[in-house]
Design a protein around this motif. Structure first.
Motif, PDB file in Angstrom:
ATOM      1  N   PRO A 346       0.869  -1.495  -0.245  1.00  0.00           N
ATOM      2  CA  PRO A 346      -0.236   0.502  -0.069  1.00  0.00           C
ATOM      3  C   PRO A 346       0.707   1.420  -0.634  1.00  0.00           C
ATOM      4  O   PRO A 346      -0.137   2.316   0.043  1.00  0.00           O
ATOM      5  CB  PRO A 346      -0.351   0.139   1.607  1.00  0.00           C
ATOM      6  CG  PRO A 346      -0.059  -1.319   2.271  1.00  0.00           C
ATOM      7  CD  PRO A 346       0.683  -1.922   1.299  1.00  0.00           C
ATOM      8  N   SER A 347       2.554   1.365   0.465  1.00  0.00           N
ATOM      9  CA  SER A 347       2.818   2.582   0.051  1.00  0.00           C
ATOM     10  C   SER A 347       2.704   3.277  -1.090  1.00  0.00           C
ATOM     11  O   SER A 347       3.770   3.795  -0.865  1.00  0.00           O
ATOM     12  CB  SER A 347       3.967   2.245   1.000  1.00  0.00           C
ATOM     13  OG  SER A 347       5.222   0.891   0.049  1.00  0.00           O
ATOM     14  N   VAL A 348       2.737   2.295  -1.953  1.00  0.00           N
ATOM     15  CA  VAL A 348       2.414   2.831  -3.112  1.00  0.00           C
ATOM     16  C   VAL A 348       1.554   3.918  -3.527  1.00  0.00           C
ATOM     17  O   VAL A 348       1.868   4.858  -4.189  1.00  0.00           O
ATOM     18  CB  VAL A 348       2.397   1.215  -4.727  1.00  0.00           C
ATOM     19  CG1 VAL A 348       3.357   0.520  -4.090  1.00  0.00           C
ATOM     20  CG2 VAL A 348       1.132   0.665  -4.506  1.00  0.00           C
ATOM     21  N   LEU A 349       0.812   4.520  -3.040  1.00  0.00           N
ATOM     22  CA  LEU A 349       0.193   5.372  -2.566  1.00  0.00           C
ATOM     23  C   LEU A 349       0.314   6.381  -2.806  1.00  0.00           C
ATOM     24  O   LEU A 349      -0.045   7.506  -2.422  1.00  0.00           O
ATOM     25  CB  LEU A 349      -1.742   4.707  -1.795  1.00  0.00           C
ATOM     26  CG  LEU A 349      -2.249   3.471  -2.390  1.00  0.00           C
ATOM     27  CD1 LEU A 349      -2.986   3.340  -1.816  1.00  0.00           C
ATOM     28  CD2 LEU A 349      -2.559   3.670  -3.720  1.00  0.00           C
ATOM     29  N   GLY A 350       1.147   5.952  -1.122  1.00  0.00           N
ATOM     30  CA  GLY A 350       1.924   7.331  -1.546  1.00  0.00           C
ATOM     31  C   GLY A 350       3.378   8.167  -2.131  1.00  0.00           C
ATOM     32  O   GLY A 350       3.596   9.196  -1.638  1.00  0.00           O
ATOM     33  N   ARG A 351       3.429   7.412  -3.419  1.00  0.00           N
ATOM     34  CA  ARG A 351       4.494   7.674  -4.231  1.00  0.00           C
ATOM     35  C   ARG A 351       3.927   8.700  -4.965  1.00  0.00           C
ATOM     36  O   ARG A 351       2.818   8.636  -5.674  1.00  0.00           O
ATOM     37  CB  ARG A 351       4.949   6.596  -4.974  1.00  0.00           C
ATOM     38  CG  ARG A 351       5.435   5.367  -4.194  1.00  0.00           C
ATOM     39  CD  ARG A 351       6.774   5.648  -3.205  1.00  0.00           C
ATOM     40  NE  ARG A 351       6.740   4.535  -2.433  1.00  0.00           N
ATOM     41  CZ  ARG A 351       7.993   4.147  -1.356  1.00  0.00           C
ATOM     42  NH1 ARG A 351       8.981   5.752  -1.599  1.00  0.00           N
ATOM     43  NH2 ARG A 351       7.972   3.581  -0.812  1.00  0.00           N
ATOM     44  N   SER A 352       4.891   9.330  -5.394  1.00  0.00           N
ATOM     45  CA  SER A 352       4.541  10.407  -6.042  1.00  0.00           C
ATOM     46  C   SER A 352       4.418   9.260  -7.901  1.00  0.00           C
ATOM     47  O   SER A 352       5.112   8.799  -8.631  1.00  0.00           O
ATOM     48  CB  SER A 352       5.766  11.807  -7.174  1.00  0.00           C
ATOM     49  OG  SER A 352       5.315  12.442  -7.610  1.00  0.00           O
ATOM     50  N   ILE A 357       6.101   7.219 -10.528  1.00  0.00           N
ATOM     51  CA  ILE A 357       5.189   5.969 -10.700  1.00  0.00           C
ATOM     52  C   ILE A 357       5.357   5.714 -12.198  1.00  0.00           C
ATOM     53  O   ILE A 357       5.586   5.085 -13.169  1.00  0.00           O
ATOM     54  CB  ILE A 357       3.763   5.847 -10.739  1.00  0.00           C
ATOM     55  CG1 ILE A 357       3.422   5.723  -8.909  1.00  0.00           C
ATOM     56  CG2 ILE A 357       2.753   4.806 -10.856  1.00  0.00           C
ATOM     57  CD1 ILE A 357       2.222   5.739  -8.470  1.00  0.00           C
ATOM     58  N   VAL A 358       4.741   6.934 -12.935  1.00  0.00           N
ATOM     59  CA  VAL A 358       4.685   7.102 -14.186  1.00  0.00           C
ATOM     60  C   VAL A 358       6.002   6.747 -14.823  1.00  0.00           C
ATOM     61  O   VAL A 358       5.842   6.060 -16.101  1.00  0.00           O
ATOM     62  CB  VAL A 358       4.480   8.864 -14.707  1.00  0.00           C
ATOM     63  CG1 VAL A 358       4.313   8.910 -16.480  1.00  0.00           C
ATOM     64  CG2 VAL A 358       2.578   8.505 -14.502  1.00  0.00           C
ATOM     65  N   LEU A 378       5.591  -9.520 -15.843  1.00  0.00           N
ATOM     66  CA  LEU A 378       4.927  -8.555 -15.332  1.00  0.00           C
ATOM     67  C   LEU A 378       6.055  -8.553 -13.662  1.00  0.00           C
ATOM     68  O   LEU A 378       5.430  -9.172 -12.727  1.00  0.00           O
ATOM     69  CB  LEU A 378       4.281  -8.079 -15.258  1.00  0.00           C
ATOM     70  CG  LEU A 378       3.646  -6.538 -14.911  1.00  0.00           C
ATOM     71  CD1 LEU A 378       3.941  -5.326 -15.755  1.00  0.00           C
ATOM     72  CD2 LEU A 378       2.140  -6.389 -14.660  1.00  0.00           C
ATOM     73  N   PRO A 379       6.892  -7.720 -13.511  1.00  0.00           N
ATOM     74  CA  PRO A 379       7.810  -7.477 -12.278  1.00  0.00           C
ATOM     75  C   PRO A 379       6.762  -7.156 -11.196  1.00  0.00           C
ATOM     76  O   PRO A 379       6.008  -6.389 -11.556  1.00  0.00           O
ATOM     77  CB  PRO A 379       9.184  -6.549 -12.561  1.00  0.00           C
ATOM     78  CG  PRO A 379       8.633  -5.899 -13.522  1.00  0.00           C
ATOM     79  CD  PRO A 379       7.619  -6.828 -14.704  1.00  0.00           C
ATOM     80  N   SER A 380       7.602  -7.751  -9.995  1.00  0.00           N
ATOM     81  CA  SER A 380       6.103  -7.051  -9.071  1.00  0.00           C
ATOM     82  C   SER A 380       6.078  -5.854  -9.037  1.00  0.00           C
ATOM     83  O   SER A 380       7.095  -4.610  -8.748  1.00  0.00           O
ATOM     84  CB  SER A 380       7.156  -7.868  -7.488  1.00  0.00           C
ATOM     85  OG  SER A 380       7.531  -7.002  -7.008  1.00  0.00           O
ATOM     86  N   ILE A 381       5.221  -5.193  -8.478  1.00  0.00           N
ATOM     87  CA  ILE A 381       5.422  -4.029  -8.497  1.00  0.00           C
ATOM     88  C   ILE A 381       6.401  -3.188  -7.029  1.00  0.00           C
ATOM     89  O   ILE A 381       6.751  -2.513  -7.505  1.00  0.00           O
ATOM     90  CB  ILE A 381       4.521  -3.413  -7.516  1.00  0.00           C
ATOM     91  CG1 ILE A 381       3.131  -1.681  -7.699  1.00  0.00           C
ATOM     92  CG2 ILE A 381       3.748  -3.882  -6.041  1.00  0.00           C
ATOM     93  CD1 ILE A 381       1.947  -1.934  -7.188  1.00  0.00           C
ATOM     94  N   HIS A 382       6.276  -4.000  -5.666  1.00  0.00           N
ATOM     95  CA  HIS A 382       7.478  -3.732  -4.836  1.00  0.00           C
ATOM     96  C   HIS A 382       8.557  -3.348  -6.124  1.00  0.00           C
ATOM     97  O   HIS A 382       9.676  -2.392  -5.475  1.00  0.00           O
ATOM     98  CB  HIS A 382       7.371  -5.037  -4.028  1.00  0.00           C
ATOM     99  CG  HIS A 382       8.635  -4.661  -3.033  1.00  0.00           C
ATOM    100  ND1 HIS A 382       9.718  -4.236  -3.336  1.00  0.00           N
ATOM    101  CD2 HIS A 382       7.828  -4.237  -1.328  1.00  0.00           C
ATOM    102  CE1 HIS A 382      10.292  -4.648  -2.149  1.00  0.00           C
ATOM    103  NE2 HIS A 382       9.050  -4.183  -0.992  1.00  0.00           N
TER     104      HIS A 382
END
Length: 420
Positions: A346-352, A357-358, A378-382
């Motif tokens: 869920p910390s991805v929600l805190g990334r810009s 992200i883009v 597809l590599p992991s989101i982490h």
């Protein structure tokens, strides 16, 4: 404050889910503030920002930020620069003063008398530059007594931190007993003894925060924070946030807030565990919490997944619905990561979006378009979004250093449009 147990040696008998404390009103520290004036518009405004960049080497972004807080012109800057320089301040000192307290640009006429007053009390040029460059908000004090009081205390903190021998700080004997000023200085002295860093002490000294103006309530709240295990030296900001929140919330509000989380599926233990991780968690209103639940459910998360996300990343409760939806939609629809990966990370929600992200996802899509990453692999989101820039580039870009053109293309994608 002899009754205060600084290191938790006294057992405090209180039930965490039902903390008892009342809301205490405290008047703000008004003597160290100066009114903020809306910035000027047009050519003069642009020239003033450019001159600030030229005269002190500020970035355009910083100069523009300062201009949004106060209105100033070239004459203001020259007046302040000349005044400080004649009193021994270097450009580095002056830059820090203007950055931290840009209001000096609109109180230039009153600065000279204040500096002369401090010198008349025995302050040397080196002492003035050291103390005022570290806590320039003192210059906003409107009366000589207030100026003396806060300058002397700030000087004590500076000297205590420079001394190899621990020095206990004491409130000025000139302060009226029980006054908010005396309370503030006494409370900050206690925080200094506990190891709270100098920079934060200065911030509290010139702030409007209520908890440093209290007396019995401050002691009560501080004991609770220490008993809960917050460390003022290693988790300073969380320590101060916890102290602020425990001081501010009434017993009724606290109980009601815990009950709201209970109804959502959080246990009492969960609530206090999350509080220790992110104290601001308990400051969100019932409406904030309800809106956050609605947002996550609308995206497609279950209530249990919402609880798990908050346990892992409580900061997300403070995010706007638009921000959460935009990021979740991009990760799921643009990148085809399953929604459950956000629950796990869920910390991805805190990334810009713009800085991280883009750009990183565009690099991954570039590699996929060239067949260097297959869609089913597809590599992991982490591995894409949580690691450092250096680790990301090493894993996905520099590994192709045998193809200089490809590396250049991906670096261009990675840096394109990033806000620095």
């Amino acid at each position: 404050m002899s009754s205060l147990k600084l290191h938790g040696r006294r057992r405090l008998f209180f039930d965490l889910p039902n903390l008892r404390f009342s809301l205490q009103n405290a008047s703000p520290f008004s003597s160290a503030t100066a009114a903020t004036v809306s910035p000027r518009k047009g050519q003069n405004f642009t020239v003033s920002v450019a001159y600030l960049v030229e005269s002190l080497g500020f970035t355009t972004k910083l100069a523009d930020s300062i201009s949004k807080k106060v209105s100033f012109n070239k004459d203001n800057i020259d007046s302040v620069l000349n005044l400080f320089r004649t009193h021994g301040f270097t450009d580095s000192h002056i830059s820090n003063i203007i950055t931290v307290y840009p209001q000096v640009l609109i109180i230039a006429d009153s600065l000279a008398p204040k500096l002369e007053f401090l010198k008349s009390r025995g302050a040397s040029a080196s002492e003035l530059t050291e103390v005022l460059s570290k806590v320039p908000k003192i210059l906003g004090s409107r009366r000589d007594k207030a100026l003396s009081r806060y300058y002397d205390f700030a000087k004590e903190i500076v000297q205590a931190d420079k001394s190899s021998t621990f020095k206990k700080l004491h409130p000025s004997s000139l302060l009226p007993q029980g006054s908010q000023q005396e309370n503030k200085i006494r409370n900050i002295s206690v925080l200094r003894e506990l190891g709270v860093p100098q920079k934060l002490l200065f911030s509290l000294l010139t702030s409007h925060v209520q908890f440093v103006c209290g007396k019995d309530k401050f002691e009560e709240s501080l004991n609770k924070v220490l008993e809960m295990g917050f460390d003022p030296t290693t988790t300073t900001l969380r320590f101060v946030d916890a102290l602020r929140i425990l001081y501010a919330l009434s017993d009724t509000t606290m109980k009601a807030r815990v009950e709201v989380y209970n109804r959502l599926g959080f246990t009492v233990v969960d609530v206090w565990t999350i509080f220790k991780k992110w104290p601001t968690f308990l400051s969100y209103s019932d409406k904030n919490i309800a809106d956050s639940v609605k947002t996550f459910l609308e995206i497609g998360f279950s209530r249990d997944e919402f609880v798990m996300i908050v346990k892992r990343f409580p900061q997300c409760l403070g995010y706007s619905a638009e921000m959460v939806k935009k990021k979740a939609e991009f990760l799921v629809k643009e990148m085809n990561w399953p929604l459950k990966t956000v629950v796990s990370n869920p910390s991805v929600l805190g990334r810009s979006m713009e800085k991280r992200i883009v750009p990183r996802c565009n690099v991954i899509k570039c590699l996929m378009s060239k067949g260097l990453i297959r869609s089913e692999q597809l590599p992991s989101i982490h591995s894409v979004l949580i690691c450092t820039d250096q680790a990301f580039l090493s894993k996905y870009v520099m590994k192709h250093d045998d193809d200089k053109q490809l590396v250049a293309e991906m670096m261009a994608i990675f840096t394109r449009g990033r806000v620095k």
